[in-house]
Write a protein that holds these residues in place. Structure first.
Motif, PDB file in Angstrom:
ATOM      1  N   ASP A 201       0.792  -1.118   0.184  1.00 22.80           N
ATOM      2  CA  ASP A 201      -0.061   0.070   0.090  1.00 22.80           C
ATOM      3  C   ASP A 201       0.757   1.280   0.080  1.00 22.80           C
ATOM      4  OD1 ASP A 201      -2.056  -1.753   0.103  1.00 22.80           O
ATOM      5  OD2 ASP A 201      -2.787  -1.112   2.045  1.00 22.80           O
ATOM      6  N   VAL A 202       2.090   1.272   0.366  1.00 24.39           N
ATOM      7  CA  VAL A 202       3.002   2.000   0.621  1.00 24.39           C
ATOM      8  C   VAL A 202       3.824   2.100  -0.753  1.00 24.39           C
ATOM      9  CG1 VAL A 202       2.705   2.502   3.089  1.00 24.39           C
ATOM     10  CG2 VAL A 202       4.798   1.311   2.032  1.00 24.39           C
ATOM     11  N   ALA A 203       3.837   1.257  -1.436  1.00 27.51           N
ATOM     12  CA  ALA A 203       5.071   1.129  -2.290  1.00 27.51           C
ATOM     13  C   ALA A 203       4.878   2.350  -3.573  1.00 27.51           C
ATOM     14  CB  ALA A 203       5.143  -0.204  -3.173  1.00 27.51           C
ATOM     15  N   GLY A 204       5.940   2.800  -3.898  1.00 25.79           N
ATOM     16  CA  GLY A 204       6.055   3.740  -5.084  1.00 25.79           C
ATOM     17  C   GLY A 204       5.581   5.121  -4.780  1.00 25.79           C
ATOM     18  N   LYS A 205       5.275   5.361  -3.731  1.00 23.76           N
ATOM     19  CA  LYS A 205       4.666   6.871  -3.453  1.00 23.76           C
ATOM     20  C   LYS A 205       6.111   7.639  -3.504  1.00 23.76           C
ATOM     21  CE  LYS A 205       0.705   5.928  -2.259  1.00 23.76           C
ATOM     22  NZ  LYS A 205       0.560   4.623  -2.454  1.00 23.76           N
ATOM     23  N   SER A 206       5.915   9.115  -4.356  1.00 23.94           N
ATOM     24  CA  SER A 206       6.937   9.767  -4.801  1.00 23.94           C
ATOM     25  C   SER A 206       7.022  11.084  -3.665  1.00 23.94           C
ATOM     26  CB  SER A 206       6.631  10.327  -6.023  1.00 23.94           C
ATOM     27  OG  SER A 206       5.576  11.306  -6.196  1.00 23.94           O
ATOM     28  N   ILE A 207       8.119  11.600  -3.756  1.00 21.42           N
ATOM     29  CA  ILE A 207       8.100  12.897  -2.940  1.00 21.42           C
ATOM     30  C   ILE A 207       7.032  13.749  -3.129  1.00 21.42           C
ATOM     31  CG2 ILE A 207       9.590  15.119  -2.722  1.00 21.42           C
ATOM     32  CD1 ILE A 207      11.913  13.524  -3.336  1.00 21.42           C
ATOM     33  N   ASP A 208       6.759  14.046  -4.387  1.00 20.14           N
ATOM     34  CA  ASP A 208       5.481  14.948  -4.779  1.00 20.14           C
ATOM     35  C   ASP A 208       4.020  14.459  -4.179  1.00 20.14           C
ATOM     36  OD1 ASP A 208       6.981  17.010  -5.869  1.00 20.14           O
ATOM     37  OD2 ASP A 208       6.249  16.606  -7.987  1.00 20.14           O
ATOM     38  N   GLU A 209       3.881  13.206  -4.356  1.00 20.88           N
ATOM     39  CA  GLU A 209       2.504  12.698  -3.717  1.00 20.88           C
ATOM     40  C   GLU A 209       2.772  12.762  -2.079  1.00 20.88           C
ATOM     41  OE1 GLU A 209       1.154   8.632  -5.389  1.00 20.88           O
ATOM     42  OE2 GLU A 209       3.622   8.697  -6.029  1.00 20.88           O
ATOM     43  N   VAL A 210       3.905  12.672  -1.672  1.00 17.10           N
ATOM     44  CA  VAL A 210       3.877  12.714  -0.138  1.00 17.10           C
ATOM     45  C   VAL A 210       3.684  14.170   0.285  1.00 17.10           C
ATOM     46  CG1 VAL A 210       5.007  12.283   1.985  1.00 17.10           C
ATOM     47  CG2 VAL A 210       5.187  10.705   0.036  1.00 17.10           C
ATOM     48  N   THR A 211       4.332  15.303  -0.326  1.00 14.38           N
ATOM     49  CA  THR A 211       4.025  16.558  -0.176  1.00 14.38           C
ATOM     50  C   THR A 211       2.678  17.129  -0.266  1.00 14.38           C
ATOM     51  OG1 THR A 211       6.399  16.749  -0.936  1.00 14.38           O
ATOM     52  CG2 THR A 211       5.064  18.869  -0.924  1.00 14.38           C
TER      53      THR A 211
END
Length: 266
Positions: free
Chosen positions: A54-64
């Motif tokens: 479920d947390v795989a592949g998340k990018s810096i912009d997605e988290v921001t």
């Protein structure tokens, strides 16, 4: 009048609940403190370990963007406090005009930071060692956690923290930061020249393997073209675990003192 809100942002391989001692500390000092999950993260360590994909592949912009949406829900700008990659996200948010002040503790390197010490490379190997990992969620072994986070702790304390707080994490942000200086529109770029932002405190542990002291020094230099307040405090002999180990309260107290110096009170 509502209390001053505070948003805590954790980094890779630690669960959001690892901030709870800090959140309680700040609530007792009159702040409204929360520590939201990263996108895809479950509410508990055990659930997150069981649902790594479920947390795989998340990018810096997605988290921001995830944290920007949370911050948009406040009636007033919060203090933003982040550790490791949470520190990089904190810097990005502040540069974009979010928050009234920010603290980045052992922040992951932003675009423009050039030093890449051997210890940092070794700490990043669990992710960077295989290019196919970019789309995966990776867990640290206890040995890897000991080197990257707990190198200044006893084996017993390192084991306790590993069992209590560690989770699998997306490693895409590590690849993005590693290639930032070779990428024109890198997601690891921060608006360091913004002079309208709130004050920023950088914190470094001088024995940190994951984000070595020299890396945080180089991060500070990236802000030299801004007249906004940017300061650095160093904790001698502390590793990357300084937000969760037995000395966390010393760091939290220093942050609280600095915020009050900036007239950001609970």
């Amino acid at each position: 009048m509502a209390n001053q809100p505070v948003v805590f942002i954790h980094g890779l391989w630690l669960h959001a609940s690892s901030w709870e001692p800090w959140a309680e500390f700040f609530r007792n000092e009159g702040y409204d403190a929360i520590a939201p999950n990263w996108p895809g993260e479950c509410d508990t360590v055990a659930e997150t370990r069981a649902n790594a994909d479920d947390v795989a592949g998340k990018s810096i912009d997605e988290v921001t963007n995830h944290f920007a949406e949370i911050i948009d829900g406040f009636d007033e700008p919060p203090v933003i406090i982040g550790h490791s990659f949470g520190g990089l996200i904190t810097e990005k948010l502040l540069g974009l005009g979010y928050g009234n002040s920010a603290v980045a503790i052992d922040p992951a390197q932003i675009k423009g930071v050039l030093p890449l010490p051997i210890a940092q490379l070794k700490s990043g190997l669990p992710a960077l060692g295989n290019p196919a990992n970019i789309n995966k969620a990776i867990s640290l072994t206890e040995k890897e956690f000991k080197y990257g986070f707990a190198n200044e702790l006893s084996d017993d304390e390192a084991h306790e923290l590993y069992e209590k707080w560690t989770i699998p994490s997306t490693v895409r942000p590590i690849f993005q930061a590693a290639g930032a200086n070779f990428t024109v529109h890198s997601q690891a770029a921060v608006e360091t020249k913004n002079e309208d932002r709130g004050p920023l405190l950088l914190i470094s542990g001088t024995k940190d393997h994951t984000v070595p002291d020299v890396t945080t020094d180089a991060t500070l230099k990236q802000y030299r073209d801004s007249n906004a307040v940017t300061e650095l405090i160093k904790f001698q002999g502390r590793g990357h675990s300084l937000t969760i180990d037995h000395g966390w309260r010393d760091v939290a107290t220093e942050v609280l003192v600095w915020l009050r110096q900036q007239n950001v009170v609970g």
